[in-house]
Design an enzyme around this catalytic site. Structure first.
Site, mmCIF file in Angstrom:
data_model
loop_
_atom_site.group_PDB
_atom_site.id
_atom_site.type_symbol
_atom_site.label_atom_id
_atom_site.label_comp_id
_atom_site.label_asym_id
_atom_site.label_seq_id
_atom_site.Cartn_x
_atom_site.Cartn_y
_atom_site.Cartn_z
ATOM 1 N N LYS A 167 11.685 7.067 -0.277
ATOM 2 C CA LYS A 167 10.499 7.671 0.476
ATOM 3 C C LYS A 167 9.757 8.768 0.120
ATOM 4 O O LYS A 167 10.558 9.929 0.427
ATOM 5 C CB LYS A 167 10.922 7.533 2.185
ATOM 6 C CG LYS A 167 9.665 7.680 3.007
ATOM 7 C CD LYS A 167 10.180 7.886 4.551
ATOM 8 C CE LYS A 167 8.941 8.084 5.291
ATOM 9 N NZ LYS A 167 9.598 8.060 6.768
ATOM 10 N N SER A 171 -0.125 2.845 5.632
ATOM 11 C CA SER A 171 -1.329 2.943 6.288
ATOM 12 C C SER A 171 -2.645 3.420 5.583
ATOM 13 O O SER A 171 -3.645 3.046 5.386
ATOM 14 C CB SER A 171 -1.049 3.739 7.423
ATOM 15 O OG SER A 171 -0.938 5.039 7.292
ATOM 16 N N LYS A 208 8.478 3.576 -0.803
ATOM 17 C CA LYS A 208 7.507 3.804 0.187
ATOM 18 C C LYS A 208 6.578 5.019 -0.177
ATOM 19 O O LYS A 208 7.505 6.243 -0.245
ATOM 20 C CB LYS A 208 7.814 3.832 1.574
ATOM 21 C CG LYS A 208 6.742 4.211 2.645
ATOM 22 C CD LYS A 208 7.182 4.515 4.053
ATOM 23 C CE LYS A 208 6.379 4.901 5.014
ATOM 24 N NZ LYS A 208 6.725 5.125 6.391
#
Length: 337
Positions: free
Chosen positions: A207, A286, A260
């Site tokens: 991440k 997003s 991510k």
């Protein structure tokens, strides 16, 4: 070389790749990558209250749902063939504190939502987020000291409590997204010690400290109140480190590993897939979602075609599973197709 050129000899073309592009049926027959509804995990936001659906301003088409309306949405997803959701609670400020203790409240919003979803639609796979940022007053993913330093081991202790609480509520998988060192092993030991050996771990293994998360933080009101997350999330410049993080998480007991964001890290997805033997997930985050939505609203792109091409590229890079806010749209597109 042009056909009109005197040196061009059509008979010399023994291999013509265009033969396999002649019509849709042939193209489908030889397609190397297929995107299906089985590849999709739908992130969802649940909030307190009743009979409310609030659109997220920076994520057009995405909503915060009260639990009663969330259940209706989950039931609809089930009819579309979407098998898994990732659940994120919108926690009221009155329930936040420095250490995120609401995160392991057995009567907390996430726990109640999990129980209700599994009672209504037991076949839906419910994946719960394990991180403190939605629950802390400061918006960071961990406990902080008097100097604002995120404390790793103290945070892991709370994440274990949070994971056990979510398992007790009935989740199928926990998804630690905090990036604290050693948390996968600690969570696995904690779950097993409490009899939850069948609860899986989807680890946010690679991440990155990305600028693509802004709209998500709007959705949860979870932006950090000071500093940034660069001391625990990964440097976007690093690739080898991603492989190390993935290897550590697998060794500690991760069932699925994740990269991510997705689009700016397709190379990382590819490398992770080539170097591990567990399923690889990617989060179409997003900011990636909102970029497409904004361009589509301005009429600059064909949204459906861009969405399908985008998710196909993530799958082609090596992702077995894709968390995406486009999941419902894609399911409808595939169904109509």
């Amino acid at each position: 070389m042009s056909r009109s050129h005197p040196d061009f000899d059509p008979l010399s073309l023994t291999r013509r790749p265009r033969r396999l592009r002649r019509n849709p049926s042939i193209r489908s027959l030889v397609s190397e990558t297929q995107l299906t509804v089985d590849d999709l995990i739908y992130p969802m936001f649940v909030m307190e209250g009743e009979n409310q659906r609030v659109e997220i301003a920076s994520m057009p088409g995405c909503y915060r749902y009260t639990l009663d309306l969330l259940l209706k949405e989950v039931a609809e997803l089930d009819t579309l063939g979407i098998k898994a959701i990732a659940l994120f609670p919108v926690v009221s400020e009155s329930k936040k504190d420095e250490n995120g203790t609401e995160s392991y409240n057995p009567q907390g919003l996430a726990q109640l939502a999990v129980t209700a979803i599994k009672a209504q639609t037991p076949e839906t796979i419910v994946i719960t987020d394990v991180a403190l940022d939605p629950f802390t007053t400061h918006g960071h993913d961990g406990v902080i000291d008097e100097n604002g330093v995120i404390l790793n081991d103290e945070t892991v202790t709370i994440l274990v409590k949070m994971s056990i609480s979510q398992a007790q509520a009935g989740c199928d998988m926990v998804a630690p997204s905090d990036m604290m060192d050693g948390r996968i092993g600690a969570i696995r030991r904690g779950l097993d010690a409490h009899g939850f050996t069948d609860v899986g771990i989807l680890a946010y293994s690679a991440k990155y400290a990305s600028a693509y998360y802004g709209p998500f933080r709007d959705a949860l009101d979870s932006a950090p109140k000071f500093g940034d997350k660069k001391t625990y999330q990964m440097d976007p410049a690093n690739a080898r480190e991603a492989l190390e993080e993935v290897a550590l998480d697998i060794a500690e007991g991760a069932d699925i590993v994740m990269v991510k964001p997705a689009l700016a890290y397709l190379d990382i997805i590819h490398q992770v897939k080539a170097n591990c033997n567990v399923p690889v997930a990617a989060y179409n985050v997003s900011g990636e979602y909102s970029l497409i939505k904004a361009a589509a609203q301005l009429g600059w792109i064909d949204e459906k075609k861009i969405v399908m091409e985008t998710l196909l590229s993530i799958k082609r890079a090596g992702a077995d599973l894709i968390l995406t806010y486009f999941a419902k749209d894609v399911a409808l597109i595939l169904q109509n197709k």
